[in-house]
Design a protein around this motif. Structure first.
Motif, short mmCIF file in Angstrom:
data_model
loop_
_atom_site.label_atom_id
_atom_site.label_comp_id
_atom_site.label_asym_id
_atom_site.label_seq_id
_atom_site.Cartn_x
_atom_site.Cartn_y
_atom_site.Cartn_z
N THR A 165 0.84 -1.20 0.00
CA THR A 165 0.00 0.00 0.00
C THR A 165 0.88 1.25 0.00
O THR A 165 2.02 1.22 0.45
CB THR A 165 -0.94 0.05 1.22
OG1 THR A 165 -0.15 0.19 2.42
CG2 THR A 165 -1.78 -1.21 1.31
N ARG A 166 0.33 2.34 -0.50
CA ARG A 166 1.07 3.59 -0.56
C ARG A 166 1.46 4.08 0.84
O ARG A 166 2.58 4.51 1.08
CB ARG A 166 0.24 4.65 -1.28
CG ARG A 166 0.99 5.95 -1.55
CD ARG A 166 0.10 6.93 -2.32
NE ARG A 166 0.83 8.15 -2.64
CZ ARG A 166 1.57 8.29 -3.72
NH1 ARG A 166 1.69 7.29 -4.57
NH2 ARG A 166 2.20 9.44 -3.96
N THR A 167 0.49 3.98 1.79
CA THR A 167 0.78 4.41 3.15
C THR A 167 1.85 3.52 3.78
O THR A 167 2.76 4.01 4.47
CB THR A 167 -0.50 4.37 4.00
OG1 THR A 167 -1.49 5.21 3.41
CG2 THR A 167 -0.22 4.84 5.42
N SER A 170 5.17 4.38 2.47
CA SER A 170 5.57 5.67 3.04
C SER A 170 6.11 5.48 4.45
O SER A 170 7.09 6.13 4.85
CB SER A 170 4.37 6.63 3.06
OG SER A 170 3.91 6.89 1.75
#
Length: 290
Positions: A165-167, A170
């Motif tokens: 996932t992008r989160t 990150s």
């Protein structure tokens, strides 16, 4: 004797799986922010008390419903606590120490609130699944099997989240290089809050799972905080893989020491192993020198 040893091993694996679920959250916080959350044990108790309240309502007497309702409550609570109490401190000098102090105050506030609202008497949750598997003298409860599966499932979901996932990516970027992550446009403040919120969900879910085997008490989270800290330091501060290995080692050690010497010796044994490990390898099992 052989059956007893098998029972001890199974107990160690089950407790280790739940400890892994909870310790990974604390490891994640330290890996991203380099700050220690002293309220982590109180969030564990919060998960148990939320489930206790939901089970008091006849419509919510199903664990799947309880998990689905408790998770967003814990997520929102963790997110806003980080934004309201922790985020303002990051603009000050020595903010890591100030975070430890404010989360310690939060832990004392939450524990006393639990005592006022729920009373000092112990609370318990119903078994997630009744019955047991029997083969001769060997008995394995279905409840323990489900707890083990739920804990491993939570860890696998967390791993998928970090890698896909992008989160999650990150979070990994901020943990590896905060300045570089901010340069490429990653919202560091949001990542800090998301990390705090996710770890709150993980320890709260652990509180719900263990509340079936152990009682819920207002100050019961301190024991979990100590174990989570031992696992985090033992595995290597900020190392998620090290935390997973350390959680199962601690679970097995706790089971065997409790079986042979008695439960009063478990914390002594855990700290003895931790101190020995740090004396030989100060960075922990899989930690790295800072």
């Amino acid at each position: 004797m052989f059956i007893e040893i098998i029972d001890v091993i199974i107990s160690g694996l089950i407790n280790g799986s739940v400890y892994a679920l909870m310790a990974v959250g604390l490891t994640l916080i330290y890996g991203v922010s380099k700050a220690f959350n002293f309220a982590y044990g109180s969030f564990y108790s919060m998960g148990g008390y939320i489930a206790f309240l939901l089970f008091g309502i006849s419509f919510f007497n199903n664990y799947l419903i309880v998990f689905c309702l408790a998770a967003p409550v814990l997520l929102i609570f963790g997110f806003f606590i980080e934004k309201l109490l922790v985020a303002p401190l990051r603009k000050r000098d020595d903010w890591e120490v100030k975070v430890m102090m404010i989360t310690l105050g939060l832990a004392l506030f939450l524990d006393n609130s639990y005592q006022v609202v729920f009373g000092a008497r112990m609370k318990s949750l119903p078994s997630i699944l009744e019955g047991s598997f029997e083969m001769g003298e060997f008995i394995l409860s279905y409840q323990d099997v489900v707890i083990f599966i739920f804990s491993l499932g939570g860890i696998l979901i967390f791993r998928w989240f970090l890698n896909n996932t992008r989160t999650g990516m990150s979070v990994r970027a901020v943990a590896q290089n905060p300045a570089g992550a901010q340069i490429v446009g990653i919202p560091k403040e949001f990542v800090f809050a998301a990390t705090f919120a996710i770890s709150t969900v993980m320890v709260g879910m652990g509180g719900i799972l263990l509340a079936q085997k152990y009682f819920i008490t207002p100050a019961g989270g301190w024991d979990i905080l100590v174990k989570a800290w031992v696992i985090t330091a033992f595995g290597g501060m900020g190392s998620i893989k090290g935390g997973l290995y350390a959680a199962f080692i601690v679970g097995m050690l706790e089971a065997f020491v409790g079986w042979y010497f008695g439960m009063t010796w478990t914390l002594i044994a855990l700290f003895a192993v931790l101190l020995t490990t740090l004396a030989v390898r100060p960075q922990g099992l899989m930690g790295k020198w800072g």
